[in-house]
Design an enzyme around this catalytic site. Structure first.
Site, PDB file in Angstrom:
ATOM      1  N   THR A  96       0.819  -1.217   0.000  1.00  0.00           N
ATOM      2  CA  THR A  96       0.000   0.000   0.000  1.00  0.00           C
ATOM      3  C   THR A  96       0.853   1.268   0.000  1.00  0.00           C
ATOM      4  OG1 THR A  96      -0.140  -0.022   2.415  1.00  0.00           O
ATOM      5  CG2 THR A  96      -1.873  -1.175   1.203  1.00  0.00           C
ATOM      6  N   GLY A  97       2.164   1.132   0.237  1.00  0.00           N
ATOM      7  CA  GLY A  97       3.054   2.291   0.221  1.00  0.00           C
ATOM      8  C   GLY A  97       3.439   2.691  -1.188  1.00  0.00           C
ATOM      9  N   VAL A  99       6.353   2.731  -2.814  1.00  0.00           N
ATOM     10  CA  VAL A  99       7.204   1.778  -3.518  1.00  0.00           C
ATOM     11  C   VAL A  99       6.476   0.462  -3.737  1.00  0.00           C
ATOM     12  CG1 VAL A  99       9.340   0.433  -3.399  1.00  0.00           C
ATOM     13  CG2 VAL A  99       9.337   2.835  -2.705  1.00  0.00           C
ATOM     14  N   CYS A 215      18.041   4.866  -3.745  1.00  0.00           N
ATOM     15  CA  CYS A 215      17.492   5.357  -5.012  1.00  0.00           C
ATOM     16  C   CYS A 215      18.451   6.307  -5.728  1.00  0.00           C
ATOM     17  CB  CYS A 215      16.151   6.034  -4.774  1.00  0.00           C
ATOM     18  SG  CYS A 215      16.176   7.311  -3.504  1.00  0.00           S
ATOM     19  N   ARG A 324      16.984  18.392  -0.975  1.00  0.00           N
ATOM     20  CA  ARG A 324      15.559  18.121  -1.213  1.00  0.00           C
ATOM     21  C   ARG A 324      14.947  19.335  -1.910  1.00  0.00           C
ATOM     22  NH1 ARG A 324      13.733  13.223  -0.849  1.00  0.00           N
ATOM     23  NH2 ARG A 324      14.219  12.972   1.365  1.00  0.00           N
ATOM     24  N   HIS A 331      14.305  11.979  -9.112  1.00  0.00           N
ATOM     25  CA  HIS A 331      15.499  12.634  -8.580  1.00  0.00           C
ATOM     26  C   HIS A 331      16.392  13.103  -9.726  1.00  0.00           C
ATOM     27  CE1 HIS A 331      14.198  11.509  -4.736  1.00  0.00           C
ATOM     28  NE2 HIS A 331      15.055  10.554  -4.425  1.00  0.00           N
ATOM     29  N   GLN A 405      12.848   7.758  -9.080  1.00  0.00           N
ATOM     30  CA  GLN A 405      13.466   6.993  -7.994  1.00  0.00           C
ATOM     31  C   GLN A 405      12.547   5.920  -7.432  1.00  0.00           C
ATOM     32  OE1 GLN A 405      11.965   9.787  -7.451  1.00  0.00           O
ATOM     33  NE2 GLN A 405      10.943   9.591  -5.475  1.00  0.00           N
TER      34      GLN A 405
END
Length: 427
Positions: A96-97, A99, A215, A324, A331, A405
């Protein structure tokens, strides 16, 4: 390695969290011919036709489906490139995340023969249903080691602490599954391969636990490796401009909500809980914890992992500054290299054009170069702004790299690792 007449279970452990020890002996490395979709590319993507990142993401997803279709057709015409393997049962922990969702999507397009997909979760998510594309609606199972070991492969899209607690228990001993872990829990362990398949895929042969790189490292090495083979890189200086999604879904949510609050006049400065400072309309030169040497852990990961993946000396000079920036996804990296051999920019272009997983995007006369807007959702890493370095002269190159990423730096790399293991008989 466990074999089954019906399935082999692949557990890919995926997370963005970072733990433990840092000492390692560099692994040997050699080139590897990518077994799948990465080699079928380039013609489907026009960076000048779309004005928003969300639209690009939709178009890029469709392009990747086309890429996979062409790759499948190419494989059908070349028996030597077909993966000969048993069907595999794949488990995903943390689907569910950010990644984890991408892992399921990559599996939908992968050449792996997946007989069954199982999704494992916590007590909170167990019993709920997730749509898994061609695999249908899947009921989330409560995670336990015994159930995971029934699989032949599982992606842990979870924390490094979770991986440290469970990954070896899942993989070790007779009947253990292959575990591909995207956290930093095992990246620096001598006995665990740290793999980018195009660079050191042979290290996966016979392994039961594989570490996925950070990543930032994975994206940068896709461009660095072919140039290293050509000119023998002597030192690397990297500056990264990393999207909010590097902090997962909470990072993207904080950027979106903070931007909305500022633009609506609700707040002059956005709130911050995920990042060290408000990210909207700002850049933050701080990712992960600061180390005693003044670098952050994110920056040191690039140093440690570049050495291990490429089989370089423990003191090979790699320096990184990680920043960031307020973009959702993909990225960006400015990379400067000094080389042992004199550089030839045109030869470098040709090497990058031929490299699997790389797309040369370098037509500055028409304002065409790598950008997060164009790289989002793409399997290939974009490389451009290629030029001889003013600092290192004939022995230096400078270039700009952008990669998604969540894909090249996480989910896609993990699935490609599994494909390589199927190809070399480790599944």
């Amino acid at each position: 390695m466990k074999f089954s007449s019906t399935a082999a279970a692949l557990i890919l452990a995926v997370s963005s969290t970072a733990p433990t020890a840092f000492g390692f002996s560099p692994s040997s490395s050699s080139t590897f011919s990518l077994s799948s979709f990465s080699t079928v590319k380039r013609s489907l993507h026009n960076p000048n036709t779309i004005a928003t990142q969300n639209i690009f993401s939709t178009i890029n997803t469709r392009s990747n489906h086309k890429i996979m279709s062409r790759a499948a057709a190419a494989k059908a015409n070349a028996n030597s490139s077909l993966l000969t393997m048993n069907a595999v049962t794949v488990g995903v922990v943390g689907a569910t995340g950010a990644v984890g969702k991408e892992i399921v999507d990559c599996l939908n397009k992968s050449s792996l023969d997946v007989s069954k997909l199982r999704i494992f979760g916590s007590e909170r998510s167990a019993g709920t249903t997730r749509n898994a594309g061609k695999f249908g609606d899947i009921t989330v199972e409560l995670f336990d080691v015994a159930s995971a070991r029934e699989c032949d492969v599982v992606f842990l899209a979870v924390s490094g602490d979770f991986a440290l607690e469970h990954a070896r228990a899942i993989s070790e001993g007779e009947g253990g599954a292959v575990v591909i872990d995207n956290s930093s829990a095992f990246r620096y362990d001598v006995d665990v391969p740290l793999v980018v398949p195009e660079i050191n895929g042979e290290c996966t042969k016979g392994a039961k636990l594989i570490a996925n790189p950070n990543c930032t490292t994975a994206v940068g090495l896709m461009a660095l490796w072919p140039l290293h083979q050509l000119f023998k890189v002597k030192r690397v200086i990297m500056s990264t401009y990393q999207a909010a999604s590097g902090a997962g879904q909470p990072g993207m949510d904080e950027l979106q909500e903070g931007t909305r609050a500022v633009l609506s006049g609700e707040r002059k400065v956005a709130e911050n809980k995920v990042f060290a400072h408000p990210l909207p309309f700002n850049v933050i030169p701080h990712i992960d914890k600061f180390q005693d040497n003044g670098y952050t852990k994110e920056e040191m990961k690039v140093t440690w992992e570049t050495r291990k993946i490429c089989g370089l000396a423990d003191d090979f000079p790699v320096s990184c500054t990680a920043v960031r920036i307020p973009t959702y996804r993909a990225h960006s990296e400015t990379i400067v290299v000094e080389t042992e051999l004199p550089v030839d920019v045109e030869a470098a272009r040709k090497a990058l054009e031929k490299a699997p997983g790389v797309k040369l995007v370098d037509d500055v006369k028409n304002n065409v170069y790598p950008m997060p807007l164009t790289a989002t959702g793409q399997y290939d890493v974009e490389v451009g702004r290629l030029r001889k370095s003013l600092v290192f002269g004939d022995y230096g190159l400078e270039f700009f790299v952008v990669g998604d990423q969540l894909l090249r730096g996480a989910a896609l790399n993990a699935v490609l690792v599994a494909e390589e293991m199927a190809k070399n008989g480790s599944l």
